[in-house]
Each structure stands twice: as structure tokens, then as C-alpha cells.
Design a protein around this motif. Structure first.
Motif, PDB file in Angstrom:
ATOM      1  N   ALA A   1     -18.515  13.463 -24.394  1.00 18.01           N
ATOM      2  CA  ALA A   1     -17.463  12.954 -23.480  1.00 18.01           C
ATOM      3  C   ALA A   1     -16.844  14.130 -22.713  1.00 18.01           C
ATOM      4  N   THR A   2     -17.701  14.861 -22.033  1.00 17.26           N
ATOM      5  CA  THR A   2     -17.275  15.957 -21.161  1.00 17.26           C
ATOM      6  C   THR A   2     -17.175  15.373 -19.742  1.00 17.26           C
ATOM      7  N   PRO A   3     -16.607  16.095 -18.791  1.00 20.78           N
ATOM      8  CA  PRO A   3     -16.571  15.534 -17.426  1.00 20.78           C
ATOM      9  C   PRO A   3     -17.964  15.123 -16.930  1.00 20.78           C
ATOM     10  N   ASN A   4     -18.966  15.979 -17.118  1.00 19.41           N
ATOM     11  CA  ASN A   4     -20.306  15.631 -16.642  1.00 19.41           C
ATOM     12  C   ASN A   4     -20.941  14.522 -17.477  1.00 19.41           C
ATOM     13  N   GLY A   5     -20.753  14.577 -18.796  1.00 13.93           N
ATOM     14  CA  GLY A   5     -21.321  13.553 -19.685  1.00 13.93           C
ATOM     15  C   GLY A   5     -20.778  12.172 -19.349  1.00 13.93           C
ATOM     16  N   LYS A   6     -19.462  12.103 -19.116  1.00 14.26           N
ATOM     17  CA  LYS A   6     -18.838  10.807 -18.806  1.00 14.26           C
ATOM     18  C   LYS A   6     -19.321  10.292 -17.450  1.00 14.26           C
ATOM     19  N   ASP A   7     -19.424  11.219 -16.503  1.00 10.07           N
ATOM     20  CA  ASP A   7     -19.864  10.847 -15.160  1.00 10.07           C
ATOM     21  C   ASP A   7     -21.288  10.297 -15.201  1.00 10.07           C
ATOM     22  N   LEU A   8     -22.161  11.017 -15.904  1.00  9.96           N
ATOM     23  CA  LEU A   8     -23.567  10.620 -15.977  1.00  9.96           C
ATOM     24  C   LEU A   8     -23.722   9.290 -16.721  1.00  9.96           C
ATOM     25  N   ALA A   9     -23.059   9.176 -17.882  1.00  7.44           N
ATOM     26  CA  ALA A   9     -23.216   7.972 -18.702  1.00  7.44           C
ATOM     27  C   ALA A   9     -22.772   6.731 -17.943  1.00  7.44           C
ATOM     28  N   SER A  10     -21.669   6.826 -17.199  1.00  6.00           N
ATOM     29  CA  SER A  10     -21.191   5.630 -16.501  1.00  6.00           C
ATOM     30  C   SER A  10     -22.133   5.269 -15.346  1.00  6.00           C
ATOM     31  N   ALA A  11     -22.690   6.291 -14.678  1.00 12.19           N
ATOM     32  CA  ALA A  11     -23.636   6.003 -13.588  1.00 12.19           C
ATOM     33  C   ALA A  11     -24.908   5.350 -14.154  1.00 12.19           C
ATOM     34  N   VAL A  12     -25.390   5.873 -15.270  1.00  7.33           N
ATOM     35  CA  VAL A  12     -26.618   5.331 -15.879  1.00  7.33           C
ATOM     36  C   VAL A  12     -26.367   3.908 -16.392  1.00  7.33           C
ATOM     37  N   ALA A  13     -25.199   3.689 -17.019  1.00  5.12           N
ATOM     38  CA  ALA A  13     -24.877   2.350 -17.549  1.00  5.12           C
ATOM     39  C   ALA A  13     -24.887   1.324 -16.427  1.00  5.12           C
ATOM     40  N   THR A  14     -24.345   1.709 -15.277  1.00  5.96           N
ATOM     41  CA  THR A  14     -24.294   0.785 -14.141  1.00  5.96           C
ATOM     42  C   THR A  14     -25.703   0.456 -13.664  1.00  5.96           C
ATOM     43  N   ASP A  15     -26.529   1.488 -13.524  1.00  2.21           N
ATOM     44  CA  ASP A  15     -27.877   1.254 -13.001  1.00  2.21           C
ATOM     45  C   ASP A  15     -28.788   0.542 -13.999  1.00  2.21           C
ATOM     46  N   LEU A  16     -28.560   0.777 -15.294  1.00  2.00           N
ATOM     47  CA  LEU A  16     -29.394   0.101 -16.290  1.00  2.00           C
ATOM     48  C   LEU A  16     -28.809  -1.259 -16.685  1.00  2.00           C
TER      49      LEU A  16
ATOM     50  N   THR B   1     -26.262  -1.891 -18.611  1.00  2.00           N
ATOM     51  CA  THR B   1     -26.015  -1.958 -20.046  1.00  2.00           C
ATOM     52  C   THR B   1     -24.583  -1.526 -20.330  1.00  2.00           C
ATOM     53  N   GLY B   2     -24.171  -1.649 -21.593  1.00  2.00           N
ATOM     54  CA  GLY B   2     -22.790  -1.320 -21.967  1.00  2.00           C
ATOM     55  C   GLY B   2     -22.629   0.154 -22.291  1.00  2.00           C
ATOM     56  N   LEU B   3     -21.375   0.601 -22.273  1.00  2.00           N
ATOM     57  CA  LEU B   3     -21.073   1.998 -22.603  1.00  2.00           C
ATOM     58  C   LEU B   3     -19.722   2.032 -23.306  1.00  2.00           C
ATOM     59  N   THR B   4     -19.698   2.585 -24.515  1.00  2.00           N
ATOM     60  CA  THR B   4     -18.413   2.782 -25.199  1.00  2.00           C
ATOM     61  C   THR B   4     -17.960   4.205 -24.914  1.00  2.00           C
ATOM     62  N   ALA B   5     -16.769   4.339 -24.322  1.00  2.00           N
ATOM     63  CA  ALA B   5     -16.308   5.661 -23.898  1.00  2.00           C
ATOM     64  C   ALA B   5     -15.421   6.300 -24.962  1.00  2.00           C
ATOM     65  N   ASP B   6     -15.511   7.638 -25.058  1.00  2.00           N
ATOM     66  CA  ASP B   6     -14.590   8.412 -25.902  1.00  2.00           C
ATOM     67  C   ASP B   6     -14.621   8.019 -27.370  1.00  2.00           C
ATOM     68  N   THR B   7     -15.822   7.784 -27.881  1.00  2.00           N
ATOM     69  CA  THR B   7     -15.986   7.382 -29.275  1.00  2.00           C
ATOM     70  C   THR B   7     -15.576   8.522 -30.211  1.00  2.00           C
ATOM     71  N   THR B   8     -14.991   8.135 -31.363  1.00  2.00           N
ATOM     72  CA  THR B   8     -14.662   9.163 -32.366  1.00  2.00           C
ATOM     73  C   THR B   8     -15.398   8.932 -33.689  1.00  2.00           C
ATOM     74  N   MET B   9     -16.059   7.777 -33.845  1.00  2.00           N
ATOM     75  CA  MET B   9     -16.855   7.518 -35.055  1.00  2.00           C
ATOM     76  C   MET B   9     -18.118   6.762 -34.671  1.00  2.00           C
ATOM     77  N   LEU B  10     -19.235   7.103 -35.324  1.00  2.00           N
ATOM     78  CA  LEU B  10     -20.497   6.415 -35.021  1.00  2.00           C
ATOM     79  C   LEU B  10     -21.174   5.985 -36.307  1.00  2.00           C
ATOM     80  N   ASP B  11     -21.698   4.777 -36.293  1.00  2.00           N
ATOM     81  CA  ASP B  11     -22.533   4.327 -37.410  1.00  2.00           C
ATOM     82  C   ASP B  11     -23.540   3.337 -36.831  1.00  2.00           C
ATOM     83  N   VAL B  12     -24.406   2.842 -37.704  1.00  2.00           N
ATOM     84  CA  VAL B  12     -25.387   1.887 -37.206  1.00  2.00           C
ATOM     85  C   VAL B  12     -25.617   0.798 -38.255  1.00  2.00           C
ATOM     86  N   ASP B  13     -25.720  -0.449 -37.779  1.00  2.00           N
ATOM     87  CA  ASP B  13     -26.088  -1.565 -38.658  1.00  2.00           C
ATOM     88  C   ASP B  13     -27.620  -1.633 -38.576  1.00  2.00           C
ATOM     89  N   ALA B  14     -28.266  -1.092 -39.617  1.00  2.00           N
ATOM     90  CA  ALA B  14     -29.719  -0.920 -39.552  1.00  2.00           C
ATOM     91  C   ALA B  14     -30.450  -2.265 -39.545  1.00  2.00           C
TER      92      ALA B  14
END
Ligand SMILES: Cc1cc2nc3c(=O)[nH]c(=O)nc-3n(C[C@H](O)[C@H](O)[C@H](O)COP(=O)(O)OP(=O)(O)OC[C@H]3O[C@@H](n4cnc5c(N)ncnc54)[C@H](O)[C@@H]3O)c2cc1C
Length: 343
Positions: free
Chosen positions: A102-117, A119-132
Motif C-alpha cells: 500500500a505504497t503510493p505506486n502500489g495503490k495507484d497500480l492496484a486500483s487501475a488493474v482492478a478497474t480494468d480486470l 475485480t475487487g480490491l481491498t485497500a490498506d489491509t493489515t491482516m491476511l488469511d485464506v479459506d483454503a
């Protein structure tokens, strides 16, 4: 969309002047756990010019695969060219999860890619896990003013994407003996087609950078009472060679500029030692400092929530304790010949 076509956990490896950003290495550490749970490879993807020497570092920090697009048009970050690179990779190789810092460039890129693909984007996450079982990324972040942690799922689209705050995940110890697969691609884009040109790079040398990088931080809160008393925070920091931080209430009172605010709407910091002085420990503050190695809290209220995250707690009046600490550290410095070492 057939979700079974999408496999793998990917991390955007952000580099500046051929140096990988710390958050990308942290994300490889976090991504490794997700990939292992899903039993898929972990990949890093790297865009830039003359960046191939960085590939080994990406593998050493946990990636099984590295996707590389190395072209002059990618020398400096620009939304247009980088987005085209990520689109090419994502559409061809179909990862199920993509993580960005979640750097200036990371946020900029992720939001542009999410729009073009689309798909969804969760911004500024502080915890990650996965339901396998359901192969769902669980991306958590503070919500409703930081009063709750919201876990956000992207059930209907792929890839699942999140930006993650720097300094909240831990990088793995690098292992130079690891081997990985390298996949090179090319984008078909000419400089004359680009709408933006990078004319000059100016480095940011403000205090903001120094707070995020600081090894020791003395952070003061509203409990210091007024601007004059807050000078004790500066004096303690000066004595022990620390950076000064403050809570949002301190910034709103005009005792410090916003660049020195720690917390959800300020900086995330992970120093070795964090002094929290006259700070209640509101969740919005704690999310920005809880990963500090040693937290020393001073508060006159024994029930202040800051003590829940503190390594050491001192219950008492900061206006009496801080001058004593300053005196003690000054004496210690004299005995040690002018320097305090944090090794
Ligand atoms: C959307 C949103 C975002 C926010 N973002 C941030 C953020 O990024 N960073 C942030 O810090 N806050 C943020 N806040 C504000 C946060 O909720 C708190 O209000 C704030 O952190 C409180 O600051 P404080 O601890 O300095 O003051 P207070 O909560 O007023 O606490 C002062 C503390 O000092 C103690 N005290 C008083 N006198 C003394 C003394 N003489 N000696 C010792 N202790 C004393 C008291 O017991 C008390 O615990 C945000 C809030 C919202 C709603």
C-alpha cells in the motif's frame, strides 16, 4: 468465468532505482503462508528496466516463480505502462490472488488493474488469511473509524486483490540456496504512445521517511497537557537519539505536523523501541505501532488500553517521569562517552 482456471498467489515486487521496496519482501513472507495453505506456487512479478539482477532476491525471500518484464519503457513507474504489463501477466497466467504494497505506486497500480480486470480490491489491509476450502482470500482492515476489523471477501471475481500496509507483515529470512522458475514477457508499447513522461525524479527527504525508518520513537499524546509540556517529548527523543511521533489528537492540537502522526490515518511504524507517553491507546493509534519490538507506556490511568499492548508499563504522571528519564539517560550518555547503543 471459471474460477478453476485461476491458480497461484502473486506479489507485485515494487522496485525503485533497482532496489526492492521492503513491503514487497514482507508480502512474499505473507504470500508464502497463503500459497502453502492453498498448495499453489508463490510468484513475484517484477516490472522495470535492467532489473534482472533482482530476480534472485525475490526467490531468496520465498518466491517459487518470478515473472519479469524488463523494458526501457518501464524504467520509471507510470500507471499506463505498468498497468499494461500487469494486465498482460494476469490475463495470460491467471493468478487467483494478487498482493500489492500500500505504497503510493502500489495503490495507484492496484486500483487501475482492478478497474480494468473488473475485480475487487481491498485497500490498506493489515491482516491476511485464506479459506483454503473455498479458496477465498480473507483480507482484514480497520473499518468504521477503526472500531471494528472488517474481513473483506471477493466471492464473484478473480483475481482477488489487496493492497497491504508496509511494516505489518514479516519478511522471511532470505535463503540464497532457494531455486525458482523465471518467466520473461514483453509488452507491446512505444514511448510515443505514452501520455505521461517522467521529466525529473526528486527524492523526498522530509521527516516522514525518517519516522517510518526510525529504530527508536518517542511518541507523545494529549496526556502531555499542552505544547509547552510536549517539549519534554522532544527533549527525551533528542537525548536518546530517537524520532518524535504523536497521536492524531496531538496533531489536531497543532503540537506536531501530520507527517509525525502515528496510526491508522498516519504512519505505520515498527521501531525496536516505542515510548507511548500520555497516550490512551485507541485502536486507531495502536494499529500503527503495535508491531514495535518493545513498547514502553507511561500513563497515569492504570486501566488505559495502551497497557494491553505494552511490553513495560509505568503508571504515573508523565510530567514527573519524563524529566527523570531525561536526566537518567543524559547521565548514562556521559558515562558511555556520549552515545547510547541500541544493538
Ligand atoms: C477515522 C479515525 C482515524 C483516526 N486515526 C488516528 C491515527 O492515525 N492516530 C491516532 O493516534 N489517533 C487516530 N484517531 C483518534 C483516536 O481515536 C484517539 O482519539 C487518539 O488516538 C487519542 O489520542 P491520545 O491518546 O493522545 O489522547 P487521549 O485519548 O485523550 O488520551 C490521553 C491519555 O493520557 C493520559 N494522561 C493524561 N494526563 C497524563 C499525565 N500527566 N501523565 C500520564 N498520562 C496522562 C490519560 O490517562 C489518557 O489515557 C482516529 C480516529 C478516527 C475516528
Amino acid at each position: 468465468m471459471n474460477f478453476d482456471d485461476y491458480r497461484g498467489v502473486w506479489v507485485f515486487i515494487e522496485q525503485n532505482a533497482s532496489k526492492i521496496e521492503g513491503v514487497s519482501l514482507e508480502l512474499l513472507g505473507a504470500g508464502r503462508k497463503l500459497a502453502d495453505k492453498l498448495q499453489v506456487p508463490l510468484a513475484g512479478f517484477l516490472l522495470g528496466h535492467e532489473i534482472k539482477p533482482l530476480v534472485n532476491q525475490v526467490i531468496a525471500y520465498g518466491a517459487d516463480e518470478v515473472y519479469v518484464i524488463d523494458q526501457p519503457i518501464l524504467k520509471h513507474y507510470r500507471t499506463e505502462s505498468y498497468m499494461q504489463g500487469v494486465m498482460l501477466l494476469a490475463q495470460k497466467y491467471k493468478p487467483e490472488i494478487i498482493l500489492y504494497g500500500a505504497t503510493p505506486n502500489g495503490k495507484d497500480l492496484a486500483s487501475a488493474v482492478a478497474t480494468d480486470l473488473s475485480t475487487g480490491l481491498t485497500a490498506d489491509t493489515t491482516m491476511l488469511d485464506v479459506d483454503a476450502t473455498n479458496r477465498l482470500l480473507e483480507a482484514s482492515r480497520p473499518a468504521f473509524g477503526g472500531n471494528i476489523m472488517a474481513t473483506i471477501l471477493c466471492k464473484k471475481h478473480r483475481p482477488q486483490m489487496a493492497t497491504v500496509r508496509p511494516k505489518v507483515m514479516k519478511a522471511l529470512e532470505p535463503d540464497s540456496a532457494r531455486h525458482g522458475k523465471i518467466i520473461e514477457e514483453k509488452i507491446d508499447l512505444k514511448e510515443e504512445d505514452m501520455r505521461t513522461k517522467v521529466l525529473k525524479i526528486v527524492n523526498d527527504v522530509t521527516k516522514k521517511a525518517s519516522l517510518a525508518e526510525a529504530h527508536v520513537i518517542v511518541c507523545g499524546g494529549k496526556g502531555m497537557g499542552d505544547l509547552q509540556n510536549f517539549q519534554l517529548i522532544h527533549e527525551l527523543a533528542e537525548t536518546i537519539g530517537a524520532s518524535v511521533g504523536g497521536t492524531r489528537d496531538v496533531v489536531e492540537a497543532g503540537w506536531l505536523p501530520h507527517e509525525q502522526q502515528v496510526g491508522q490515518t498516519g504512519e505505520t511504524v515498527t521501531p525496536k523501541i516505542y515510548f507511548a507517553i500520555g497516550i490512551s491507546g485507541a485502536i486507531q493509534h495502536v494499529v500503527g505501532m503495535k508491531n514495535s519490538e518493545f513498547i514502553i507506556a507511561i500513563n497515569k490511568d492504570p486501566n488505559a488500553p495502551i497497557f494491553d499492548v505494552a511490553t513495560y508499563g509505568i503508571v504515573g504522571d508523565a510530567l514527573e517521569i519524563v524529566p527523570k528519564l531525561i536526566e537518567h539517560f543524559k547521565q548514562l550518555k556521559t558515562e558511555k562517552g556520549g552515545e547510547i547503543s541500541y544493538a
